[in-house]
Write a protein that holds these residues in place. Sequence first.
Motif, mmCIF file in Angstrom:
data_model
loop_
_atom_site.group_PDB
_atom_site.id
_atom_site.type_symbol
_atom_site.label_atom_id
_atom_site.label_comp_id
_atom_site.label_asym_id
_atom_site.label_seq_id
_atom_site.Cartn_x
_atom_site.Cartn_y
_atom_site.Cartn_z
ATOM 1 N N GLY A 23 0.801 -1.217 0.000
ATOM 2 C CA GLY A 23 0.000 0.000 0.000
ATOM 3 C C GLY A 23 0.834 1.268 0.000
ATOM 4 N N ASN A 24 0.140 2.387 -0.193
ATOM 5 C CA ASN A 24 0.794 3.692 -0.191
ATOM 6 C C ASN A 24 -0.244 4.774 0.020
ATOM 7 N N MET A 25 0.230 5.932 0.403
ATOM 8 C CA MET A 25 -0.665 7.071 0.606
ATOM 9 C C MET A 25 0.111 8.355 0.388
ATOM 10 N N SER A 26 -0.633 9.404 0.066
ATOM 11 C CA SER A 26 0.002 10.690 -0.197
ATOM 12 C C SER A 26 -0.944 11.824 0.166
ATOM 13 N N VAL A 27 -0.347 13.008 0.290
ATOM 14 C CA VAL A 27 -1.083 14.238 0.542
ATOM 15 C C VAL A 27 -0.514 15.307 -0.374
ATOM 16 N N ARG A 28 -1.397 16.093 -0.938
ATOM 17 C CA ARG A 28 -0.976 17.232 -1.763
ATOM 18 C C ARG A 28 -0.799 18.442 -0.863
ATOM 19 N N VAL A 29 0.345 19.108 -1.016
ATOM 20 C CA VAL A 29 0.627 20.344 -0.273
ATOM 21 C C VAL A 29 1.102 21.369 -1.300
ATOM 22 N N GLY A 30 0.179 22.212 -1.756
ATOM 23 C CA GLY A 30 0.525 23.190 -2.788
ATOM 24 C C GLY A 30 0.925 22.482 -4.069
ATOM 25 N N ASP A 31 2.133 22.782 -4.541
ATOM 26 C CA ASP A 31 2.625 22.147 -5.765
ATOM 27 C C ASP A 31 3.575 20.985 -5.464
ATOM 28 N N ARG A 32 3.454 20.423 -4.260
ATOM 29 C CA ARG A 32 4.289 19.306 -3.817
ATOM 30 C C ARG A 32 3.409 18.142 -3.384
ATOM 31 N N ILE A 33 3.993 16.955 -3.362
ATOM 32 C CA ILE A 33 3.320 15.762 -2.858
ATOM 33 C C ILE A 33 4.183 15.167 -1.755
ATOM 34 N N LEU A 34 3.555 14.829 -0.653
ATOM 35 C CA LEU A 34 4.188 14.011 0.376
ATOM 36 C C LEU A 34 3.636 12.609 0.177
ATOM 37 N N ILE A 35 4.507 11.643 -0.087
ATOM 38 C CA ILE A 35 4.082 10.280 -0.404
ATOM 39 C C ILE A 35 4.946 9.282 0.339
ATOM 40 N N THR A 36 4.355 8.154 0.669
ATOM 41 C CA THR A 36 5.124 7.133 1.370
ATOM 42 C C THR A 36 6.220 6.576 0.467
ATOM 43 N N ARG A 37 7.298 6.217 1.109
ATOM 44 C CA ARG A 37 8.476 5.661 0.443
ATOM 45 C C ARG A 37 8.163 4.289 -0.133
ATOM 46 N N HIS A 38 8.821 3.961 -1.232
ATOM 47 C CA HIS A 38 8.719 2.627 -1.821
ATOM 48 C C HIS A 38 9.104 1.581 -0.771
#
Length: 190
Positions: A23-38
Motif C-alpha cells: 500500500g501507499n498514501m500521499s497528501v498534496r501540499v501546494g505544488d508538492r506531494i508528500l508520499i510514502t516511500r517505496h
Amino acid sequence: MFEQFSRIGRDIYLAGLISSHGGNMSVRVGDRILITRHGAMLGRLAGHDIVETALDSSGSDDALASTEIVVHRAIYANTAAMAVIHTHSPHSILRSMIEDEVVPIDSEGNFLLRKVPVYSFPQTIGSPDVAAAAASGLRDYRCMLVRGHGPFAAGAELEEAFQWITSLEMSCKILNLCDQAGAKPIGHEF
C-alpha cells in the motif's frame, strides 16, 4: 503532517488492508506531494518513510517514492483530491476478480459509495494506464478498483480517503459472505 501519516498508516495495517510492506498514501501540499516511500511499512512509519516530491514532474526523490507515484500525480492533476490512499484490501481484490463494478448491498456502503468501477490492465503497478483510469474514475467516484490489485481512494484528507477504502472493504466483505452462504439479499432496493 507525519502524525496523520503515522496514524492512518497504522489503522490501514491493523484493519488488514495491506501486508507488512504493501500500500501507499500521499497528501498534496501546494505544488508538492508528500508520499510514502517505496517499500515502507505503513503500520510502522518513520520520518524517512515520507518523501516530498514535485506534483507535476519527475524529480530526484522519485526513486525513493512509492512505485505508484505516477498514479497519485494523475489523480491530483485531474481531481480536487488532497489525499490519496491505495491498499491491497483482500475482500475488495476478490470482488474485483468477479465483477466489473461493485454495487454495495449494505445501507452504509450504498449510501457512501453507490457504485465502484473496476478497471483491468495487463500491468497494474505504477502503470500509466492505471494512472489515467484512476484520474478519470476518481472524478466521479470516491473509490476505484484495479482488478487483482486493489482500490485507490481520494479525499480532502487522509482520514476521508481511509473512510472510503474501509467502507468499500466492508461492502465487499458483505457481498463475499453472501456469495459464500449462497444467500440472495432480501429487500435490496437501494
